[in-house]
Design a protein around this motif. Structure first.
Motif, mmCIF file in Angstrom:
data_model
loop_
_atom_site.group_PDB
_atom_site.id
_atom_site.type_symbol
_atom_site.label_atom_id
_atom_site.label_comp_id
_atom_site.label_asym_id
_atom_site.label_seq_id
_atom_site.Cartn_x
_atom_site.Cartn_y
_atom_site.Cartn_z
ATOM 1 N N ASP A 1 0.823 -1.211 0.000
ATOM 2 C CA ASP A 1 0.000 0.000 0.000
ATOM 3 C C ASP A 1 0.855 1.259 0.000
ATOM 4 O OD1 ASP A 1 -2.436 -1.290 -0.066
ATOM 5 O OD2 ASP A 1 -2.842 -1.080 2.079
ATOM 6 N N ALA A 2 1.977 1.229 0.698
ATOM 7 C CA ALA A 2 2.845 2.404 0.792
ATOM 8 C C ALA A 2 3.453 2.778 -0.559
ATOM 9 C CB ALA A 2 3.954 2.152 1.808
ATOM 10 N N HIS A 3 3.497 1.828 -1.468
ATOM 11 C CA HIS A 3 4.103 2.078 -2.771
ATOM 12 C C HIS A 3 3.086 2.233 -3.896
ATOM 13 C CE1 HIS A 3 7.526 0.605 -0.469
ATOM 14 N NE2 HIS A 3 8.234 1.359 -1.281
ATOM 15 N N ARG A 4 1.811 2.165 -3.564
ATOM 16 C CA ARG A 4 0.769 2.320 -4.582
ATOM 17 C C ARG A 4 0.486 3.789 -4.836
ATOM 18 N NH1 ARG A 4 -4.531 -0.928 -3.381
ATOM 19 N NH2 ARG A 4 -4.858 1.142 -2.585
ATOM 20 N N GLN A 5 -0.127 4.031 -5.975
ATOM 21 C CA GLN A 5 -0.554 5.381 -6.310
ATOM 22 C C GLN A 5 -1.779 5.740 -5.469
ATOM 23 O OE1 GLN A 5 -1.574 5.830 -10.443
ATOM 24 N NE2 GLN A 5 -1.259 8.027 -10.388
ATOM 25 N N ILE A 6 -1.804 6.973 -4.974
ATOM 26 C CA ILE A 6 -2.925 7.438 -4.157
ATOM 27 C C ILE A 6 -4.081 7.844 -5.069
ATOM 28 C CG2 ILE A 6 -3.700 9.195 -2.523
ATOM 29 C CD1 ILE A 6 -0.835 9.342 -1.513
ATOM 30 N N HIS A 7 -5.278 7.380 -4.711
ATOM 31 C CA HIS A 7 -6.478 7.698 -5.479
ATOM 32 C C HIS A 7 -7.306 8.712 -4.703
ATOM 33 C CE1 HIS A 7 -5.565 4.433 -8.191
ATOM 34 N NE2 HIS A 7 -5.363 3.667 -7.133
ATOM 35 N N LEU A 8 -7.583 9.844 -5.331
ATOM 36 C CA LEU A 8 -8.389 10.870 -4.666
ATOM 37 C C LEU A 8 -9.826 10.397 -4.530
ATOM 38 C CD1 LEU A 8 -7.021 14.034 -6.486
ATOM 39 C CD2 LEU A 8 -6.530 13.289 -4.156
ATOM 40 N N PRO A 9 -10.463 10.718 -3.417
ATOM 41 C CA PRO A 9 -11.852 10.306 -3.244
ATOM 42 C C PRO A 9 -12.791 11.110 -4.140
ATOM 43 C CG PRO A 9 -11.149 11.660 -1.402
ATOM 44 C CD PRO A 9 -9.943 11.432 -2.267
ATOM 45 N N THR A 10 -13.910 10.523 -4.458
ATOM 46 C CA THR A 10 -14.934 11.217 -5.229
ATOM 47 C C THR A 10 -15.644 12.195 -4.310
ATOM 48 O OG1 THR A 10 -15.230 9.220 -6.540
ATOM 49 C CG2 THR A 10 -16.980 10.883 -6.669
ATOM 50 N N TYR B 1 -8.818 7.085 1.483
ATOM 51 C CA TYR B 1 -7.855 8.093 1.024
ATOM 52 C C TYR B 1 -6.910 8.480 2.160
ATOM 53 C CZ TYR B 1 -6.005 12.649 -0.325
ATOM 54 O OH TYR B 1 -5.174 13.707 -0.584
ATOM 55 N N GLU B 2 -7.460 8.739 3.333
ATOM 56 C CA GLU B 2 -6.629 9.107 4.480
ATOM 57 C C GLU B 2 -5.638 7.990 4.818
ATOM 58 O OE1 GLU B 2 -9.578 9.991 7.450
ATOM 59 O OE2 GLU B 2 -9.525 12.138 6.980
ATOM 60 N N GLU B 3 -6.105 6.743 4.751
ATOM 61 C CA GLU B 3 -5.240 5.602 5.045
ATOM 62 C C GLU B 3 -4.142 5.460 3.980
ATOM 63 O OE1 GLU B 3 -4.026 2.267 7.368
ATOM 64 O OE2 GLU B 3 -5.137 4.093 7.768
ATOM 65 N N GLU B 4 -4.498 5.617 2.710
ATOM 66 C CA GLU B 4 -3.504 5.552 1.636
ATOM 67 C C GLU B 4 -2.465 6.655 1.802
ATOM 68 O OE1 GLU B 4 -5.238 5.642 -2.281
ATOM 69 O OE2 GLU B 4 -6.440 3.858 -1.916
ATOM 70 N N LEU B 5 -2.929 7.852 2.126
ATOM 71 C CA LEU B 5 -2.027 8.985 2.315
ATOM 72 C C LEU B 5 -1.091 8.744 3.494
ATOM 73 C CD1 LEU B 5 -1.326 11.768 1.203
ATOM 74 C CD2 LEU B 5 -3.006 12.748 2.764
ATOM 75 N N ARG B 6 -1.627 8.203 4.590
ATOM 76 C CA ARG B 6 -0.800 7.899 5.768
ATOM 77 C C ARG B 6 0.308 6.926 5.408
ATOM 78 N NH1 ARG B 6 -0.233 3.923 9.540
ATOM 79 N NH2 ARG B 6 -1.929 2.672 8.732
ATOM 80 N N LYS B 7 -0.026 5.888 4.677
ATOM 81 C CA LYS B 7 0.969 4.873 4.326
ATOM 82 C C LYS B 7 1.976 5.392 3.306
ATOM 83 C CE LYS B 7 -1.746 0.899 5.630
ATOM 84 N NZ LYS B 7 -2.321 -0.370 5.245
ATOM 85 N N ALA B 8 1.499 6.165 2.338
ATOM 86 C CA ALA B 8 2.393 6.669 1.293
ATOM 87 C C ALA B 8 3.411 7.665 1.830
ATOM 88 C CB ALA B 8 1.576 7.305 0.172
ATOM 89 N N THR B 9 3.070 8.356 2.905
ATOM 90 C CA THR B 9 3.977 9.359 3.463
ATOM 91 C C THR B 9 4.776 8.840 4.655
ATOM 92 O OG1 THR B 9 2.204 10.266 4.846
ATOM 93 C CG2 THR B 9 2.541 11.282 2.681
ATOM 94 N N ALA B 10 4.572 7.584 5.014
ATOM 95 C CA ALA B 10 5.270 7.009 6.176
ATOM 96 C C ALA B 10 6.764 6.931 5.927
ATOM 97 C CB ALA B 10 4.717 5.618 6.480
#
Length: 161
Positions: free
Chosen positions: A65-74, A91-100
């Motif tokens: 998940d930390a390396h996936r592309q972040i998808h903006l919510p609708t 989205y918040e969870e994806e953002l948290r992992k991507a910026t960890a």
């Protein structure tokens, strides 16, 4: 006089857990975590604070998940307001992992844990219901004592039958 047949003591986390646990420290870099996870061959690792307490769990999915592309919510824009239609929490969870940057930032906080006296049946139930790979075994203070994996549970169930 014949002796009564011996009954085996019920198996618990204490009797089936692995005591030497591969783990990461809360401040370890995410790249160190990924390397340790891959080298260990495990699917998830406990994250420990400086006192040896379990503060999180990191699994393969977290690293992917930390390396996936972040998808903006609708969202819906209405009268100068932005209303999320779906996916805001994701989205918040994806953002948290991507910026960890550290293990603690990436980890699932407050993980499900086991205690020494937990029965194999209750451990199996929790692992299956929550789709977990392992449960860290902790004392009353949250300090890591061992870990119970799906393999440990399967081995105990097969040996017990």
């Amino acid at each position: 006089m014949t002796a009564a047949p011996e009954t085996a003591a019920p198996k618990t986390a204490a009797t089936i857990m692995t005591r030497e646990v591969v783990h990461v420290a809360e401040g370890d870099d995410v790249q160190v975590v990924a390397k340790r996870l891959l080298e260990s061959g495990h699917h998830s690792l406990p994250v420990l604070d400086q006192d040896g307490r379990v503060v999180g769990m990191i699994g393969e999915r977290d690293l992917i998940d930390a390396h996936r592309q972040i998808h903006l919510p609708t969202v819906l824009s209405l009268l100068d307001s932005v209303i999320p239609i779906s996916g805001w929490r994701e989205y918040e969870e994806e953002l948290r992992k991507a910026t960890a940057v550290t293990a603690l930032q990436l980890a699932t906080p407050k993980p499900e844990v086991a205690h020494l006296g937990d029965s194999v049946e209750s451990l199996a139930d929790r692992i299956l219901k929550r789709n977990l790979h392992a449960l860290p075994v902790v004392d009353d203070g949250g300090h890591l004592l061992g870990i119970v994996s799906r393999s440990d549970i399967l081995r105990a169930l097969i040996q017990g039958s």
